[in-house]
Each structure stands twice: as C-alpha cells, then as structure tokens.
Design a protein around this motif. Structure first.
Motif, PDB file in Angstrom:
ATOM      1  N   UNK A   1      36.008  20.981  36.969  1.00 24.26           N
ATOM      2  CA  UNK A   1      34.844  20.327  36.347  1.00 24.26           C
ATOM      3  C   UNK A   1      35.230  19.529  35.111  1.00 24.26           C
ATOM      4  N   UNK A   2      36.329  19.908  34.449  1.00 24.66           N
ATOM      5  CA  UNK A   2      36.752  19.167  33.256  1.00 24.66           C
ATOM      6  C   UNK A   2      37.193  17.750  33.575  1.00 24.66           C
TER       7      UNK A   2
ATOM      8  N   UNK B   1      37.622  26.494  44.504  1.00 22.86           N
ATOM      9  CA  UNK B   1      37.182  25.735  43.327  1.00 22.86           C
ATOM     10  C   UNK B   1      36.897  24.277  43.684  1.00 22.86           C
ATOM     11  N   UNK B   2      37.767  23.688  44.524  1.00 23.01           N
ATOM     12  CA  UNK B   2      37.538  22.292  44.939  1.00 23.01           C
ATOM     13  C   UNK B   2      36.236  22.163  45.715  1.00 23.01           C
ATOM     14  N   UNK B   3      35.979  23.093  46.627  1.00 21.10           N
ATOM     15  CA  UNK B   3      34.734  23.036  47.403  1.00 21.10           C
ATOM     16  C   UNK B   3      33.518  23.254  46.492  1.00 21.10           C
TER      17      UNK B   3
ATOM     18  N   UNK C   1      34.755  41.340  42.367  1.00 22.74           N
ATOM     19  CA  UNK C   1      34.429  40.684  41.103  1.00 22.74           C
ATOM     20  C   UNK C   1      35.540  40.918  40.080  1.00 22.74           C
ATOM     21  N   UNK C   2      36.010  42.143  39.988  1.00 17.02           N
ATOM     22  CA  UNK C   2      37.049  42.462  39.015  1.00 17.02           C
ATOM     23  C   UNK C   2      38.349  41.706  39.305  1.00 17.02           C
ATOM     24  N   UNK C   3      38.674  41.530  40.575  1.00 17.68           N
ATOM     25  CA  UNK C   3      39.934  40.865  40.931  1.00 17.68           C
ATOM     26  C   UNK C   3      39.827  39.338  40.874  1.00 17.68           C
ATOM     27  N   UNK C   4      38.711  38.772  41.312  1.00 20.55           N
ATOM     28  CA  UNK C   4      38.700  37.343  41.602  1.00 20.55           C
ATOM     29  C   UNK C   4      37.760  36.489  40.769  1.00 20.55           C
TER      30      UNK C   4
ATOM     31  N   UNK D   1      39.873  28.241  37.763  1.00 14.47           N
ATOM     32  CA  UNK D   1      40.158  27.094  38.635  1.00 14.47           C
ATOM     33  C   UNK D   1      38.966  26.144  38.696  1.00 14.47           C
ATOM     34  N   UNK D   2      37.763  26.689  38.717  1.00 14.65           N
ATOM     35  CA  UNK D   2      36.560  25.842  38.788  1.00 14.65           C
ATOM     36  C   UNK D   2      36.366  25.044  37.496  1.00 14.65           C
TER      37      UNK D   2
END
Length: 265
Positions: free
Chosen positions: A139-140, A224-226, A124-127, A134-135
């Motif tokens: 979505x934007x 993020x794409x998936x 969690x801390x790293x990613x 990226x997500x």
C-alpha cells in the motif's frame, strides 16, 4: 493375515498435495502410521479451535510495524458461548462498542484492519503480523496515501464483527484477518475478508475473501498483492463482494490442457 503394508498405485500423487490420498493399506485397514498421523492432525485441529489468542504478543508484533492497536471483545463471553452462539461472535460487547465509538475520528478513514481469533488463534499468532507487513509495503507504493484507523484486535470474533467495528470507527473499508476453520492438514490457515462501507447487517455476498494464507498455502507476498489489488479496486469503484472480481493475476492454467483426464499411465 499378512502384516505388510501394500502401497497404493496413486502414491506418487501425494507429492502434489497434503490431502490424505493414496495411503496404502494393511489387510483391509489403513496402515498404522497413517492412522496415527490422522489422529495427530485431528488433535491439532481441535487444539487450534480451543487455543486462546495471545493478544499481547499479536499486538506487540503489529505495533512493531508502526500500527497502533485497540482491543475489543465480542458478545460471546468465552469459547463455549462463541461456538454455540455464532450471532454473539458477530457483535461487539457493550464496553467495546462504547470504547471504539470514542476513538472515531471526525474525518472518515480509508481502511480499518481488524484481527480476530476466529476458529484458529494459532493462525492469527503465526501469520497476522507478517501478512500485515507485506500488505503495508504494497500500500505504501500507492500515489494516494491510505488513512488507517488503529488496528482492532478482537477476542471471540467472527467475520461479521468487522462490520460492527468499521461502522463505529467510520471507515470506508474494513479488512478482517481471521483464523479459518482448521482442516486436518491445515490448523493454521488465515483468511482475509474485505467489505466496502461496513455496517451491521452486511451479507457475505458483499465481501471479498482471500483464503488459506500461510507459507504452505498462499504465501504472504502473494496474499498481500491480491489484497492490495482488491483494496485499490474497492476504493476506486466503491464496492466489494460479488460485484468485484479478483483480476490481480491471470487464472492458472493446466500444463497439459489437451489431456483428456488424469489417469496414470
């Protein structure tokens, strides 16, 4: 007994995987270097399970993306309770439940993002923040804007706690970013779990999962794409889980589909 290391004829396959294959041998034993590497990986996996989540650092990184955060805690009071009572990790404690219900908006929101330590706070801390960045960029690009609740950071949380949170905040979808169970070559894998109409009592069959998110596994842009594809499909169709298949990309195919097996020449 000779002390030289006898290489495995399969050693060249190791460049394709971090799995412990083709280690060679010394006499009838594993070579010392490989034995020490195994002990190090085991220690890293144990440390990942017991490492406390740096909630402040994760919250700062997410808020820097323009996403407000809330904090919550499961019914598991500490790590020992979390490991011994999985049911407590799936429910909010009383104070968190009350606080989140007070945050509920009158109009249902499209998406609630939950970040939970799970079995690897290191993941969690790293990613979590890079993946979320990226997500959000994905979505934007949508014609219809996404209405997001504040992101909820949960300590001692399991996947199903997203159902509890999403229901109390009145979100149509919940996306849980959580540290996966560490492997001996991956102490920092992040998992994503998506559930339509979250409510307490949902089953795992009603979720979609994207696993092994980290630079050495599924990278941030790919994950993020998936995730964005699944989010859009879930919003359009009103479902997730076994009824929603990931069709965001064609299935990978072997370079030599006519090969009969993988034997070395």
């Amino acid at each position: 007994m000779p002390d030289e290391v006898i290489a495995s004829p399969w050693e060249r396959l190791r460049r394709h995987t971090p799995a412990r294959i083709a280690l060679g041998r010394s006499g009838i034993s594993v070579p010392t270097a490989q034995h020490l590497a195994f002990q190090l990986a085991h220690a890293q996996a144990r440390d990942a399970v017991h490492r406390p989540l740096d909630v402040r650092a994760v919250a700062d990184a997410i808020e820097a993306l323009g996403v407000p955060t809330l904090r919550a805690h499961s019914q598991a009071s500490d790590r020992a309770a979390y490991l011994q009572r999985p049911d407590q990790g799936r429910r909010l404690d009383t104070a968190s439940a009350t606080a989140l219900e007070a945050e509920r908006q009158g109009q249902p929101q499209d998406l609630c993002i939950v970040v939970a330590d799970g079995l690897s706070a290191l993941a969690v801390e790293r990613h979590a923040a890079p993946l979320l960045a990226a997500l959000l960029a994905e979505l934007q690009a949508d014609m219809r804007a996404w209405r997001l609740t504040p992101a909820v950071l949960v300590e001692q949380g399991r996947v199903a706690i997203g159902d509890d949170i999403g229901e109390r905040l009145g979100a149509q979808l919940v996306l849980v970013l959580i540290g996966e169970r560490p492997g001996l070559s991956s102490p920092d894998s992040l998992g994503l779990y998506l559930t339509w109409a979250p409510r307490r009592g949902r089953s795992d069959a009603e979720r979609n999962c994207i696993s092994n998110v980290r630079p050495e596994g599924l990278d941030y842009p790919g994950a993020a794409r998936r995730a964005a594809w699944l989010l859009r499909a879930a919003r359009e169709r009103g479902l997730t889980g076994v009824m929603l298949k990931d069709e965001s990309a064609p299935l990978p195919r072997l370079a030599h589909e006519n090969a009969s097996d993988f034997r070395l020449a």
